[in-house]
Design a protein around this motif. Structure first.
Motif: not given
Ligand code: AP5
Ligand code: MG
Length: 182
Positions: A139-140, A8, A114-115, A142-144, A112, A147
């Motif tokens: 962050v968002s 991230g 955490n957010n 990265f998530e969509s 790894k 990841k």
């Protein structure tokens, strides 16, 4: 040996990359650094990229892949890719580029973190232009967007999962131990 470091925003990719390239004699290729250089030199690409980066969004796959393709022509040793690929399209594009030189990715280090810790690190030492909205958007995105690469490389048995929490030296020791088997 070509390696990718994935994680991230603020996960420590740049920090660990500096150590990895020294220890394993790799060349560092960071698309974030390349874009910042374009911004610094106020090129056309840099001016367009700045608007996207300041919002925490991703620069287009076409621009990134062209930039990387040009860079690859100048490098004749093992590469550590940092901040690239960030989308499945970029990962597929990279495979095609490497295949032209009968080359491929050996392993993918996943840091790894955490957010909550990502946000803390981004606020702490991050980029001065980043406001809270940009930080959460990074962050968002990265998530969509990024990841899905975890599964992409897991299916190819290339994923090396590393606990990215703790001190910089402890994290590097974990990476070093894993890469020594590669
Ligand atoms: P990029 O430069 O790649 O940004 P990023 O990787 O998302 O974020 P950082 O570089 O800030 O984090 P990092 O993981 O390298 O962590 P660092 O070591 O610096 O990209 C910037 C932008 O360009 C993107 O948002 C996008 O817009 C665009 N872009 C780039 N590549 C692209 C691509 N391929 N496709 C599309 N767009 C692209 O560490 C962060 C902070 O934490 C530092 O202050 C550090 O000192 C601290 N820290 C590190 N490790 C630890 C630790 N163990 N404990 C405590 N603090 C730590
Ligand atoms: Mg970085």
């Amino acid at each position: 040996m070509h390696i990718i470091i994935l994680g991230g925003p603020g996960s420590g990719k740049g920090t660990q990359s500096e150590k990895i390239i020294k220890s394993f004699s790799l060349k560092h290729l960071s698309t974030g650094d390349m874009l910042r250089d374009e911004i610094y030199r106020q090129t056309d690409l840099g001016q367009k990229a700045k608007i996207v980066i300041d919002k925490g969004n991703l620069v287009s796959n076409e621009i990134i892949l062209e930039m990387v393709a040009n860079k690859l022509k100048q490098i004749d040793k093992g590469i550590l890719f940092d901040g690239f690929p960030r989308t499945i399209a970029q990962a597929e594009g990279l495979d095609e580029l490497l295949a032209k030189n009968s080359s491929s990715i050996r392993g993918v280090i996943l840091l790894k973190v955490n957010n909550e810790e990502l946000v803390k690190r981004m606020r702490g030492g991050g980029r001065t232009n980043d406001n809270e909205e940009t930080i959460y958007n990074r962050v968002s995105v990265f998530e969509s967007e990024t990841k899905p690469l975890i599964e992409f490389y897991q299916q190819q048995n290339k994923l090396i999962e590393i606990d990215g929490m703790g001190t910089i030296d402890d994290i590097f020791s974990r990476i070093e131990a894993e890469l020594s088997y590669q």
